[in-house]
Design an enzyme around this catalytic site. Sequence first.
Site, PDB file in Angstrom:
ATOM      1  N   LYS A  92      -9.595   0.558   6.603  1.00 53.01           N
ATOM      2  CA  LYS A  92     -10.864   1.145   6.162  1.00 53.01           C
ATOM      3  C   LYS A  92     -11.903   0.215   6.959  1.00 53.01           C
ATOM      4  CE  LYS A  92     -13.994   0.584   3.211  1.00 53.01           C
ATOM      5  NZ  LYS A  92     -14.455   0.979   1.531  1.00 53.01           N
ATOM      6  N   ASP A 114     -13.399   6.266   4.031  1.00 53.23           N
ATOM      7  CA  ASP A 114     -14.513   5.703   2.936  1.00 53.23           C
ATOM      8  C   ASP A 114     -14.547   6.784   1.953  1.00 53.23           C
ATOM      9  OD1 ASP A 114     -16.475   7.105   3.447  1.00 53.23           O
ATOM     10  OD2 ASP A 114     -18.165   5.323   3.326  1.00 53.23           O
TER      11      ASP A 114
END
Length: 259
Positions: free
Chosen positions: A141, A159
Amino acid sequence: MAGTATRRTPIKKATAPATPLARTRRARRIAAELAVEFPEAPCELDFGTPLELAVATVLSAQSTDARVNLVTPALFARYPDAAAYAGADRAELETLIKSTGFFRNKTTAVIGLGQAVVERFGGVLPDTLEDLVTLPGIGRKTANVVLGNAFGKPGITVDTHLGRLARRWGLTEHTDPVKVEAELAEQLPKAEWTPFSNRAIYHGRRVCHAKKPACGACYLASLCPSYGTGPTEPAAAAALVVGAERPRLLKLVGLDGLG
């Protein structure tokens, strides 16, 4: 009509796309509508260099971007490069980032990040996913945030917001972020990866909330098989829309009279 408390058109709940081709078509339609909803959707973390964005993203875990942005001006001034983080006094660094939460773990990650960048990459943050994910505190991420927003290299940032929305939109059934990322990468042109991620995150923070999405004030409602998860009544839904863009978001769906 705009200026009234009534949506322009009634919403008919969309059917979830049932095939890979249907999901691809839905993803690309949603990407186009997100571009109308949020034509400008830059990363909400303040930064000047790729390393600054990497550090800010590490600090954003279990915190808000707004909180991190309050901390980073002093932090970046005190530690201008990887070598400075590598040699940081732990107690001083902890004090500077304490308000972001989990500051001891984050301090360990940031010092380790600086040390790894100095020792393995000559003090320069690498610009590939393969190298970034080997650094302390940086998973896929964070790596994709940095690649897309600091290096201009396409990346899908899965996310909690993007993962939630991809499932609500019927683009994936997966909860594993790596699998979600892989599915979205198949559905979207590479050039769309970063802007789609940023815009979806904006939409998730402002409209499609985790517990109570503003379904009745959502610009993407007609494309969403999860329409009705949150309030559909205009006034109740409009009250849930947040952020500086709220007046424009309500105007887009003809609810600016409730702003």
